[in-house]
Design a protein around this motif. Structure first.
Motif, PDB file in Angstrom:
ATOM      1  N   PHE A 116       5.179  28.596 -43.210  1.00 18.15           N
ATOM      2  CA  PHE A 116       4.996  28.261 -44.618  1.00 18.15           C
ATOM      3  C   PHE A 116       6.199  28.771 -45.407  1.00 18.15           C
ATOM      4  O   PHE A 116       6.630  29.909 -45.216  1.00 18.15           O
ATOM      5  N   VAL A 117       6.706  27.930 -46.314  1.00 20.81           N
ATOM      6  CA  VAL A 117       7.909  28.277 -47.073  1.00 20.81           C
ATOM      7  C   VAL A 117       7.683  28.059 -48.564  1.00 20.81           C
ATOM      8  O   VAL A 117       7.157  27.021 -48.972  1.00 20.81           O
ATOM      9  N   CYS A 118       8.077  29.042 -49.369  1.00 11.47           N
ATOM     10  CA  CYS A 118       8.211  28.844 -50.814  1.00 11.47           C
ATOM     11  C   CYS A 118       9.443  29.628 -51.256  1.00 11.47           C
ATOM     12  O   CYS A 118      10.230  30.058 -50.410  1.00 11.47           O
ATOM     13  N   THR A 119       9.652  29.795 -52.536  1.00 14.24           N
ATOM     14  CA  THR A 119      10.872  30.457 -52.991  1.00 14.24           C
ATOM     15  C   THR A 119      10.798  31.973 -52.792  1.00 14.24           C
ATOM     16  O   THR A 119      11.642  32.567 -52.121  1.00 14.24           O
ATOM     17  N   GLY A 120       9.786  32.616 -53.372  1.00 12.80           N
ATOM     18  CA  GLY A 120       9.740  34.075 -53.354  1.00 12.80           C
ATOM     19  C   GLY A 120       8.967  34.694 -52.222  1.00 12.80           C
ATOM     20  O   GLY A 120       9.093  35.899 -51.970  1.00 12.80           O
ATOM     21  N   ASN A 121       8.131  33.910 -51.511  1.00 18.74           N
ATOM     22  CA  ASN A 121       7.275  34.432 -50.439  1.00 18.74           C
ATOM     23  C   ASN A 121       6.412  35.598 -50.923  1.00 18.74           C
ATOM     24  O   ASN A 121       6.072  36.490 -50.153  1.00 18.74           O
ATOM     25  N   SER A 122       6.091  35.567 -52.218  1.00 18.55           N
ATOM     26  CA  SER A 122       5.258  36.637 -52.776  1.00 18.55           C
ATOM     27  C   SER A 122       3.876  36.144 -53.174  1.00 18.55           C
ATOM     28  O   SER A 122       2.995  36.943 -53.472  1.00 18.55           O
ATOM     29  N   ALA A 123       3.690  34.816 -53.178  1.00 15.46           N
ATOM     30  CA  ALA A 123       2.398  34.277 -53.607  1.00 15.46           C
ATOM     31  C   ALA A 123       1.954  33.139 -52.686  1.00 15.46           C
ATOM     32  O   ALA A 123       1.229  33.356 -51.718  1.00 15.46           O
ATOM     33  N   ARG A 124       2.408  31.904 -52.946  1.00 19.59           N
ATOM     34  CA  ARG A 124       1.866  30.733 -52.254  1.00 19.59           C
ATOM     35  C   ARG A 124       2.001  30.790 -50.736  1.00 19.59           C
ATOM     36  O   ARG A 124       1.013  30.613 -50.003  1.00 19.59           O
ATOM     37  N   SER A 125       3.215  30.971 -50.230  1.00 20.05           N
ATOM     38  CA  SER A 125       3.394  30.947 -48.772  1.00 20.05           C
ATOM     39  C   SER A 125       2.733  32.148 -48.109  1.00 20.05           C
ATOM     40  O   SER A 125       2.227  32.055 -46.983  1.00 20.05           O
ATOM     41  N   ALA A 126       2.722  33.297 -48.801  1.00 18.18           N
ATOM     42  CA  ALA A 126       2.059  34.478 -48.245  1.00 18.18           C
ATOM     43  C   ALA A 126       0.547  34.265 -48.182  1.00 18.18           C
ATOM     44  O   ALA A 126      -0.114  34.662 -47.209  1.00 18.18           O
ATOM     45  N   ILE A 127      -0.003  33.642 -49.221  1.00 19.65           N
ATOM     46  CA  ILE A 127      -1.437  33.316 -49.216  1.00 19.65           C
ATOM     47  C   ILE A 127      -1.753  32.337 -48.089  1.00 19.65           C
ATOM     48  O   ILE A 127      -2.737  32.493 -47.357  1.00 19.65           O
ATOM     49  N   ALA A 128      -0.913  31.317 -47.934  1.00 21.65           N
ATOM     50  CA  ALA A 128      -1.142  30.314 -46.885  1.00 21.65           C
ATOM     51  C   ALA A 128      -1.086  30.943 -45.499  1.00 21.65           C
ATOM     52  O   ALA A 128      -1.910  30.630 -44.627  1.00 21.65           O
ATOM     53  N   GLU A 129      -0.102  31.814 -45.276  1.00 25.23           N
ATOM     54  CA  GLU A 129      -0.006  32.485 -43.975  1.00 25.23           C
ATOM     55  C   GLU A 129      -1.276  33.268 -43.674  1.00 25.23           C
ATOM     56  O   GLU A 129      -1.852  33.171 -42.579  1.00 25.23           O
ATOM     57  N   ALA A 130      -1.734  34.041 -44.654  1.00 21.88           N
ATOM     58  CA  ALA A 130      -2.920  34.864 -44.440  1.00 21.88           C
ATOM     59  C   ALA A 130      -4.165  34.012 -44.198  1.00 21.88           C
ATOM     60  O   ALA A 130      -4.974  34.310 -43.310  1.00 21.88           O
ATOM     61  N   LEU A 131      -4.311  32.934 -44.960  1.00 19.49           N
ATOM     62  CA  LEU A 131      -5.516  32.111 -44.822  1.00 19.49           C
ATOM     63  C   LEU A 131      -5.526  31.310 -43.525  1.00 19.49           C
ATOM     64  O   LEU A 131      -6.579  31.163 -42.888  1.00 19.49           O
ATOM     65  N   LEU A 132      -4.365  30.777 -43.107  1.00 18.90           N
ATOM     66  CA  LEU A 132      -4.352  30.054 -41.840  1.00 18.90           C
ATOM     67  C   LEU A 132      -4.614  31.004 -40.679  1.00 18.90           C
ATOM     68  O   LEU A 132      -5.379  30.676 -39.762  1.00 18.90           O
ATOM     69  N   ARG A 133      -4.026  32.175 -40.720  1.00 13.50           N
ATOM     70  CA  ARG A 133      -4.286  33.144 -39.652  1.00 13.50           C
ATOM     71  C   ARG A 133      -5.768  33.505 -39.616  1.00 13.50           C
ATOM     72  O   ARG A 133      -6.366  33.640 -38.533  1.00 13.50           O
ATOM     73  N   HIS A 134      -6.353  33.653 -40.778  1.00  8.76           N
ATOM     74  CA  HIS A 134      -7.779  33.991 -40.869  1.00  8.76           C
ATOM     75  C   HIS A 134      -8.653  32.850 -40.336  1.00  8.76           C
ATOM     76  O   HIS A 134      -9.571  33.087 -39.539  1.00  8.76           O
ATOM     77  N   ARG A 135      -8.362  31.630 -40.760  1.00 11.75           N
ATOM     78  CA  ARG A 135      -9.172  30.475 -40.347  1.00 11.75           C
ATOM     79  C   ARG A 135      -8.975  30.136 -38.874  1.00 11.75           C
ATOM     80  O   ARG A 135      -9.908  29.700 -38.196  1.00 11.75           O
ATOM     81  N   ALA A 136      -7.755  30.308 -38.373  1.00 12.63           N
ATOM     82  CA  ALA A 136      -7.455  29.910 -36.992  1.00 12.63           C
ATOM     83  C   ALA A 136      -7.977  30.909 -35.975  1.00 12.63           C
ATOM     84  O   ALA A 136      -8.153  30.566 -34.803  1.00 12.63           O
ATOM     85  N   ALA A 137      -8.184  32.152 -36.386  1.00 11.17           N
ATOM     86  CA  ALA A 137      -8.751  33.180 -35.505  1.00 11.17           C
ATOM     87  C   ALA A 137      -7.989  33.298 -34.190  1.00 11.17           C
ATOM     88  O   ALA A 137      -8.578  33.329 -33.109  1.00 11.17           O
ATOM     89  N   GLY A 138      -6.651  33.326 -34.279  1.00 11.72           N
ATOM     90  CA  GLY A 138      -5.837  33.527 -33.098  1.00 11.72           C
ATOM     91  C   GLY A 138      -5.378  32.267 -32.397  1.00 11.72           C
ATOM     92  O   GLY A 138      -4.591  32.334 -31.455  1.00 11.72           O
ATOM     93  N   SER A 139      -5.849  31.104 -32.828  1.00 13.58           N
ATOM     94  CA  SER A 139      -5.475  29.859 -32.155  1.00 13.58           C
ATOM     95  C   SER A 139      -4.164  29.268 -32.668  1.00 13.58           C
ATOM     96  O   SER A 139      -3.680  28.277 -32.131  1.00 13.58           O
ATOM     97  N   VAL A 140      -3.584  29.858 -33.723  1.00 12.73           N
ATOM     98  CA  VAL A 140      -2.324  29.397 -34.296  1.00 12.73           C
ATOM     99  C   VAL A 140      -1.452  30.611 -34.564  1.00 12.73           C
ATOM    100  O   VAL A 140      -1.939  31.647 -35.027  1.00 12.73           O
ATOM    101  N   GLU A 141      -0.159  30.495 -34.258  1.00 12.75           N
ATOM    102  CA  GLU A 141       0.800  31.544 -34.612  1.00 12.75           C
ATOM    103  C   GLU A 141       1.411  31.167 -35.964  1.00 12.75           C
ATOM    104  O   GLU A 141       1.895  30.048 -36.136  1.00 12.75           O
ATOM    105  N   VAL A 142       1.396  32.111 -36.905  1.00 17.29           N
ATOM    106  CA  VAL A 142       1.742  31.777 -38.282  1.00 17.29           C
ATOM    107  C   VAL A 142       2.830  32.699 -38.823  1.00 17.29           C
ATOM    108  O   VAL A 142       2.793  33.913 -38.607  1.00 17.29           O
TER     109      VAL A 142
END
Length: 260
Positions: A116-142
């Motif tokens: 996931f990419v955004c400009t500052g990596n302090s909000a949107r992309s960081a949120i997306a990384e955390a949520l995909l890792r949470h939802r994928a439960a180890g099935s995706v490397e993020v």
């Protein structure tokens, strides 16, 4: 006794038109501008704009101004609305055709790798990384990164992940996108209109997706004042991730060679 005549369900009526179906299919790959859709479908802009307006009127498609260039608008397929209309269409034909029954997805032999990419990596992309890792439960490397990363995560990023999803990311720090240049990704997802324009090429094997999501950290006001924006942003990202997950199982396993 003759059956009562039924109206054609709205989704069937809208999607049956070949150009509207093509537009829906193109937008299912990510948010796009009108000129990009025109190039993809090979039809005049006035015709494309007309059918986009019909799709917008139904709620299947939404549009938002680019945060990078306000003269542009990005169109987005509302998958929640599409699922609702599809379910209604199936049930109107026969109760057994309801489309909200549980589905099973295949599990790839190796986990797909997503950036996931955004400009500052302090909000949107960081949120997306955390949520995909949470939802994928180890099935995706993020991973997530920024083209111009901030020194730290926004306080509301940490708060919304903790309070709304039970995820602790207080120790996470923004990452410079260039530091990942040697890695390969199955999917690269930009969440920032500006980052989309400057994101480097990670190779033909990567699937490119754009989500045009305004930066909640760009708004004026205290952290308390802007927290509702972060909550709404996280909810939108979470919805998109839930629909992204099943598509990750179709990625070509030959591209899954990224590692830390």
């Amino acid at each position: 006794m003759a059956l009562a005549r039924q109206e054609v369900p709205p989704f069937v009526h809208l999607a049956a038109h070949p150009l509207r179906w093509r537009l829906l299919a193109e937008l299912s790959e990510g948010d796009q501008r009108v000129r990009e859709l025109v190039a993809r479908v090979g039809e005049p802009q006035n015709l494309v704009s007309y059918h986009l307006r019909l799709l917008r009127d139904s709620g299947l498609v939404t549009a938002s101004r680019s945060s990078h260039d306000g003269r542009d608008s990005y169109y987005h397929l509302n998958l929640e609305r599409a699922a609702e209309m599809l379910t209604s269409a199936g049930a109107s034909l026969h109760p057994a055709l309801r489309m909200d029954s549980p589905r099973t997805e295949s599990t790839p032999s190796e986990p797909p790798v997503v950036l996931f990419v955004c400009t500052g990596n302090s909000a949107r992309s960081a949120i997306a990384e955390a949520l995909l890792r949470h939802r994928a439960a180890g099935s995706v490397e993020v991973f997530s990164a920024g083209t111009r990363p901030k020194p730290s995560l926004h306080a509301n990023t940490v708060r919304v992940l903790r309070e709304e999803y039970g995820i602790d990311r207080s120790a996470q720090r923004p990452r410079l996108l260039d530091s990942l240049a040697d890695l390969r990704f199955d999917a690269v997802i930009t969440l920032c209109d500006k980052a989309r324009e400057v994101c480097p090429d990670f190779g033909d094997d990567s699937r490119w997706i754009h989500w045009s999501i305004p930066d909640p950290a760009a708004s004026n006001g205290s952290d308390e004042d802007t927290y509702p924006l972060f909550r709404a942003t996280a909810a939108e990202i979470d919805t998109r991730i839930r629909y992204l997950l099943p598509t990750l199982t179709t990625l070509d396993s030959t591209t899954r060679s990224a590692s830390t």
